[in-house]
Write an enzyme that holds these catalytic residues in place. Sequence first.
Site, mmCIF file in Angstrom:
data_model
loop_
_atom_site.group_PDB
_atom_site.id
_atom_site.type_symbol
_atom_site.label_atom_id
_atom_site.label_comp_id
_atom_site.label_asym_id
_atom_site.label_seq_id
_atom_site.Cartn_x
_atom_site.Cartn_y
_atom_site.Cartn_z
ATOM 1 N N PRO A 9 1.777 -9.752 1.487
ATOM 2 C CA PRO A 9 1.301 -10.129 2.920
ATOM 3 C C PRO A 9 -0.060 -9.416 3.349
ATOM 4 O O PRO A 9 -0.093 -8.202 2.887
ATOM 5 C CB PRO A 9 2.543 -9.877 3.773
ATOM 6 C CG PRO A 9 3.729 -9.108 2.789
ATOM 7 C CD PRO A 9 2.991 -9.502 1.282
ATOM 8 N N ASN A 10 -0.630 -10.294 3.948
ATOM 9 C CA ASN A 10 -2.106 -9.734 4.646
ATOM 10 C C ASN A 10 -3.018 -9.316 3.744
ATOM 11 O O ASN A 10 -4.333 -9.125 4.053
ATOM 12 C CB ASN A 10 -1.641 -8.152 5.471
ATOM 13 C CG ASN A 10 -0.680 -8.659 6.381
ATOM 14 O OD1 ASN A 10 -0.829 -9.495 7.428
ATOM 15 N ND2 ASN A 10 0.401 -7.734 6.713
ATOM 16 N N ARG A 17 -10.325 -4.899 7.923
ATOM 17 C CA ARG A 17 -10.226 -3.593 8.827
ATOM 18 C C ARG A 17 -9.732 -2.455 7.455
ATOM 19 O O ARG A 17 -9.708 -2.828 6.425
ATOM 20 C CB ARG A 17 -8.980 -3.823 9.921
ATOM 21 C CG ARG A 17 -7.592 -4.047 9.152
ATOM 22 C CD ARG A 17 -6.651 -3.849 10.179
ATOM 23 N NE ARG A 17 -5.439 -4.412 9.435
ATOM 24 C CZ ARG A 17 -4.598 -3.972 8.790
ATOM 25 N NH1 ARG A 17 -4.706 -2.416 8.499
ATOM 26 N NH2 ARG A 17 -3.543 -4.079 8.344
ATOM 27 N N TYR A 22 -9.156 0.323 2.053
ATOM 28 C CA TYR A 22 -8.787 -0.601 1.225
ATOM 29 C C TYR A 22 -10.304 -1.229 0.564
ATOM 30 O O TYR A 22 -10.404 -2.193 -0.010
ATOM 31 C CB TYR A 22 -8.326 -1.822 1.861
ATOM 32 C CG TYR A 22 -6.709 -1.843 2.010
ATOM 33 C CD1 TYR A 22 -5.585 -1.436 1.196
ATOM 34 C CD2 TYR A 22 -6.397 -1.356 3.585
ATOM 35 C CE1 TYR A 22 -4.534 -1.081 1.384
ATOM 36 C CE2 TYR A 22 -5.042 -1.207 3.910
ATOM 37 C CZ TYR A 22 -4.102 -0.940 2.973
ATOM 38 O OH TYR A 22 -2.828 -0.497 3.380
ATOM 39 N N ASN A 71 0.629 -7.351 -6.599
ATOM 40 C CA ASN A 71 0.493 -6.488 -5.435
ATOM 41 C C ASN A 71 1.554 -6.924 -4.346
ATOM 42 O O ASN A 71 1.044 -7.693 -3.771
ATOM 43 C CB ASN A 71 -0.809 -6.306 -5.140
ATOM 44 C CG ASN A 71 -1.031 -5.224 -3.983
ATOM 45 O OD1 ASN A 71 0.043 -4.931 -3.332
ATOM 46 N ND2 ASN A 71 -2.353 -4.798 -3.700
ATOM 47 N N ALA A 74 3.360 -4.822 1.601
ATOM 48 C CA ALA A 74 4.478 -4.129 2.240
ATOM 49 C C ALA A 74 5.884 -4.498 1.783
ATOM 50 O O ALA A 74 6.679 -3.569 1.709
ATOM 51 C CB ALA A 74 4.274 -4.536 3.756
ATOM 52 N N GLU A 95 2.426 -3.692 -11.625
ATOM 53 C CA GLU A 95 2.352 -3.546 -10.361
ATOM 54 C C GLU A 95 0.982 -2.953 -9.905
ATOM 55 O O GLU A 95 0.451 -1.799 -10.485
ATOM 56 C CB GLU A 95 3.540 -2.428 -9.678
ATOM 57 C CG GLU A 95 3.377 -2.369 -8.424
ATOM 58 C CD GLU A 95 4.603 -1.198 -7.847
ATOM 59 O OE1 GLU A 95 5.224 -0.634 -8.808
ATOM 60 O OE2 GLU A 95 4.624 -0.717 -6.815
ATOM 61 N N HIS A 97 -1.670 -1.306 -6.645
ATOM 62 C CA HIS A 97 -1.965 -1.269 -5.306
ATOM 63 C C HIS A 97 -3.325 -0.790 -5.176
ATOM 64 O O HIS A 97 -3.826 0.041 -5.862
ATOM 65 C CB HIS A 97 -1.075 -0.234 -4.514
ATOM 66 C CG HIS A 97 0.547 -0.537 -4.701
ATOM 67 N ND1 HIS A 97 0.960 -1.407 -3.898
ATOM 68 C CD2 HIS A 97 1.323 -0.371 -5.651
ATOM 69 C CE1 HIS A 97 2.230 -1.604 -4.188
ATOM 70 N NE2 HIS A 97 2.688 -0.964 -5.415
ATOM 71 N N ARG A 104 -0.137 8.548 0.665
ATOM 72 C CA ARG A 104 -0.191 8.096 2.147
ATOM 73 C C ARG A 104 1.233 8.346 2.621
ATOM 74 O O ARG A 104 1.760 9.526 2.456
ATOM 75 C CB ARG A 104 -0.509 6.602 2.105
ATOM 76 C CG ARG A 104 -1.737 6.324 1.594
ATOM 77 C CD ARG A 104 -2.083 4.834 1.673
ATOM 78 N NE ARG A 104 -2.151 4.383 2.786
ATOM 79 C CZ ARG A 104 -2.325 2.907 3.208
ATOM 80 N NH1 ARG A 104 -2.161 1.978 2.092
ATOM 81 N NH2 ARG A 104 -2.350 2.670 4.334
HETATM 82 O O1 CA2 Z 1 -2.595 -0.497 -1.288
HETATM 83 C C1 CA2 Z 1 -2.170 -1.597 -1.413
HETATM 84 O O2 CA2 Z 1 -2.587 -2.381 -2.142
HETATM 85 C C2 CA2 Z 1 -1.059 -1.805 -0.436
HETATM 86 O O3 CA2 Z 1 0.042 -2.721 -1.236
HETATM 87 C C3 CA2 Z 1 -1.590 -2.743 0.660
HETATM 88 C C4 CA2 Z 1 -0.480 -3.150 1.702
HETATM 89 C C5 CA2 Z 1 0.272 -1.712 2.007
HETATM 90 O O4 CA2 Z 1 1.540 -2.287 2.871
HETATM 91 C C6 CA2 Z 1 0.986 -1.207 0.827
HETATM 92 O O5 CA2 Z 1 1.614 0.183 1.180
HETATM 93 C C7 CA2 Z 1 -0.159 -0.846 0.029
HETATM 94 C C8 CA2 Z 1 -1.030 -3.706 2.770
HETATM 95 C C9 CA2 Z 1 -2.020 -4.973 2.817
HETATM 96 C C10 CA2 Z 1 -2.543 -5.107 4.047
HETATM 97 O O6 CA2 Z 1 -3.871 -5.633 3.429
HETATM 98 C C11 CA2 Z 1 -5.183 -5.471 4.177
HETATM 99 C C12 CA2 Z 1 -6.082 -4.642 4.430
HETATM 100 C C13 CA2 Z 1 -7.163 -4.406 4.831
HETATM 101 C C14 CA2 Z 1 -7.301 -5.405 6.029
HETATM 102 C C15 CA2 Z 1 -6.293 -6.406 6.106
HETATM 103 C C16 CA2 Z 1 -5.226 -6.223 5.458
#
Ligand code: CA2
Length: 140
Positions: A9-10, A17, A22, A71, A74, A95, A97, A104
């Site tokens: 997701p996302n 952002r 990221y 990946n 969440a 896996e 990230h 974090r």
């Molecule tokens: O660090 C990673 O790749 C995560 O898997 C990313 C997830 C987070 O919930 C994990 O704890 C770590 C979040 C992905 C959100 O992706 C976005 C990043 C920036 C802007 C919009 C979405």
Amino acid sequence: MKLLIINGPNLNLLGLREPDIYGKSDYKALCRMIEDACKDIDFEIFQSNHEGAIVDKIQSAYGNFDGIVINPAAYTHTSVAILDALKAVGIPTVEVHISDINSREEFRKFSYVSLYAEKQIAGKGLKGYIEAIEYLKEKS
Ligand code: CA2
């Protein structure tokens, strides 16, 4: 050799952002990097914001893919269903990230998927996906 790359997701909003966490690259750029790293093999990239859709995709990988790069975003920290699906199909999995989940918030330190994955790559940015792909290619 056929690899399945799954993003949770996302991650389709990458680049919108939190560039400090990221990076600035967007999801299209990530897909291009993956496509480049997979030039010499068969592969599929899959992204979903839905836990059940990710479970369905992992199930459908059985007998069709030799490796999974995931990946779970969440869902990393919440999904027993994704862990169980990976265990059920028994496909070698790495896996990934983008950020360093271990440095974090406390809730990001635990990963269900890590209980099955052969390897966890975290905090290496988008290059982590390439490392995961190379690892699975070398293994095959
Ligand atoms: O660090 C990673 O790749 C995560 O898997 C990313 C997830 C987070 O919930 C994990 O704890 C770590 C979040 C992905 C959100 O992706 C976005 C990043 C920036 C802007 C919009 C979405």
